[in-house]
Design a protein around this motif. Structure first.
Motif, PDB file in Angstrom:
ATOM      1  N   ARG A 110       0.839  -1.210   0.000  1.00  0.00           N
ATOM      2  CA  ARG A 110       0.000   0.000   0.000  1.00  0.00           C
ATOM      3  C   ARG A 110       0.872   1.257   0.000  1.00  0.00           C
ATOM      4  N   ARG A 111       1.953   1.240   0.770  1.00  0.00           N
ATOM      5  CA  ARG A 111       2.873   2.387   0.783  1.00  0.00           C
ATOM      6  C   ARG A 111       3.535   2.555  -0.575  1.00  0.00           C
ATOM      7  N   PHE A 112       3.890   1.446  -1.208  1.00  0.00           N
ATOM      8  CA  PHE A 112       4.508   1.502  -2.533  1.00  0.00           C
ATOM      9  C   PHE A 112       3.530   2.098  -3.546  1.00  0.00           C
ATOM     10  N   GLU A 113       2.252   1.703  -3.460  1.00  0.00           N
ATOM     11  CA  GLU A 113       1.224   2.243  -4.368  1.00  0.00           C
ATOM     12  C   GLU A 113       1.129   3.762  -4.259  1.00  0.00           C
ATOM     13  N   GLU A 114       1.248   4.263  -3.055  1.00  0.00           N
ATOM     14  CA  GLU A 114       1.124   5.698  -2.834  1.00  0.00           C
ATOM     15  C   GLU A 114       2.338   6.472  -3.340  1.00  0.00           C
ATOM     16  N   ALA A 115       3.461   5.798  -3.446  1.00  0.00           N
ATOM     17  CA  ALA A 115       4.679   6.439  -3.962  1.00  0.00           C
ATOM     18  C   ALA A 115       4.568   6.563  -5.476  1.00  0.00           C
ATOM     19  N   ASN A 116       5.361   7.396  -6.057  1.00  0.00           N
ATOM     20  CA  ASN A 116       5.316   7.609  -7.505  1.00  0.00           C
ATOM     21  C   ASN A 116       5.500   6.332  -8.303  1.00  0.00           C
ATOM     22  N   GLY A 118       4.603   3.303  -7.761  1.00  0.00           N
ATOM     23  CA  GLY A 118       3.444   2.426  -7.792  1.00  0.00           C
ATOM     24  C   GLY A 118       2.138   3.111  -8.134  1.00  0.00           C
ATOM     25  N   ARG A 119       2.192   4.335  -8.602  1.00  0.00           N
ATOM     26  CA  ARG A 119       0.964   5.108  -8.794  1.00  0.00           C
ATOM     27  C   ARG A 119      -0.017   4.482  -9.788  1.00  0.00           C
ATOM     28  N   ASN A 120       0.471   3.715 -10.752  1.00  0.00           N
ATOM     29  CA  ASN A 120      -0.435   3.109 -11.733  1.00  0.00           C
ATOM     30  C   ASN A 120      -1.161   1.889 -11.169  1.00  0.00           C
ATOM     31  N   CYS A 121      -0.739   1.445  -9.998  1.00  0.00           N
ATOM     32  CA  CYS A 121      -1.381   0.298  -9.353  1.00  0.00           C
ATOM     33  C   CYS A 121      -2.235   0.709  -8.164  1.00  0.00           C
ATOM     34  N   LYS A 157      12.565  -3.397   5.510  1.00  0.00           N
ATOM     35  CA  LYS A 157      12.141  -3.113   6.882  1.00  0.00           C
ATOM     36  C   LYS A 157      10.974  -2.138   6.800  1.00  0.00           C
ATOM     37  N   ASP A 158       9.804  -2.592   7.215  1.00  0.00           N
ATOM     38  CA  ASP A 158       8.573  -1.817   7.089  1.00  0.00           C
ATOM     39  C   ASP A 158       8.648  -0.459   7.786  1.00  0.00           C
ATOM     40  N   GLU A 159       9.412  -0.394   8.884  1.00  0.00           N
ATOM     41  CA  GLU A 159       9.471   0.859   9.645  1.00  0.00           C
ATOM     42  C   GLU A 159      10.311   1.931   8.958  1.00  0.00           C
ATOM     43  N   GLU A 160      11.099   1.557   7.957  1.00  0.00           N
ATOM     44  CA  GLU A 160      11.930   2.540   7.247  1.00  0.00           C
ATOM     45  C   GLU A 160      11.098   3.362   6.272  1.00  0.00           C
ATOM     46  N   SER A 161      11.617   4.537   5.944  1.00  0.00           N
ATOM     47  CA  SER A 161      10.935   5.361   4.944  1.00  0.00           C
ATOM     48  C   SER A 161      11.070   4.690   3.580  1.00  0.00           C
ATOM     49  N   ILE A 162      10.116   4.917   2.716  1.00  0.00           N
ATOM     50  CA  ILE A 162      10.120   4.285   1.396  1.00  0.00           C
ATOM     51  C   ILE A 162      11.377   4.651   0.599  1.00  0.00           C
ATOM     52  N   GLU A 163      11.944   5.816   0.856  1.00  0.00           N
ATOM     53  CA  GLU A 163      13.164   6.238   0.152  1.00  0.00           C
ATOM     54  C   GLU A 163      14.358   5.370   0.517  1.00  0.00           C
TER      55      GLU A 163
END
Length: 180
Positions: A110-116, A118-121, A157-163
């Motif tokens: 879900r976090r990946f989807e919100e990032a640029n 993953g936006r198409n998903c 690691k889920d707790e890390e920022s997506i970057e």
């Protein structure tokens, strides 16, 4: 990028069972279904390399290797997908909910989807899982009636920022002296 033994880029260097390719000054790994994946990093100390997952189409939620069924390594090759990969599947059909994957609203996909990236998903059914078999894993499967896109992260690691997520699929190789 240096290519350590046993990896081979031509007939007269390295071990031919460990073939990788140099195309337009870029190192690439060839899957067993004929798709080339860019090599991002090679670590001879851990007998591993990291390849780039395929692109997710900008106009649909489909990985560029969808028509080939996703990523696959020949089971007789010395390579396998390491157990340090967290795979995220996107645009999944409802029957995936019967699997043991994390398809919850708190799944990291879900976090990946919100990032640029993953936006198409966005707003598709997505699931994630940790590759769990260290020396027998040879496939990340996608298909039209299942999930049509994927990405992967090493030592996620889920707790890390997506970057700070390490994008890629880590592959290990068995050293030549350990192959029967």
């Amino acid at each position: 990028m240096d290519v350590p033994y046993p990896l081979s880029t031509s007939d007269n260097c390295g071990n031919p069972n460990y073939k990788i390719y140099c195309k337009n000054k870029t190192l690439e790994f060839l899957s067993s279904v004929g798709f080339y994946y860019k090599i991002l990093n090679i670590n001879p100390h851990t007998s591993s390399l990291i390849i780039s997952p395929p692109f997710i189409n900008k106009h649909s939620c489909q990985s560029s290797d969808l028509s080939l069924g996703g990523f696959k390594i020949d089971e007789n090759s010395p390579f396998n997908i390491s157990s340090r990969n967290t795979v995220m599947l996107f645009n999944c059909s409802e029957n995936i909910l019967l699997s043991p994957l994390n398809c919850s609203s708190s799944s990291p996909c879900r976090r990946f989807e919100e990032a640029n990236e993953g936006r198409n998903c966005r707003n598709t059914l997505c699931c994630s899982y940790l590759k769990d078999s260290s020396m027998t894993s040879h496939r990340i499967r996608i298909r039209d009636q299942g999930c049509t896109a994927y990405s992967s992260f090493v030592d996620f690691k889920d707790e890390e920022s997506i970057e700070s997520w390490r994008y890629g699929i880590e592959l290990q190789w068995i050293p030549p002296n350990n192959i029967n």
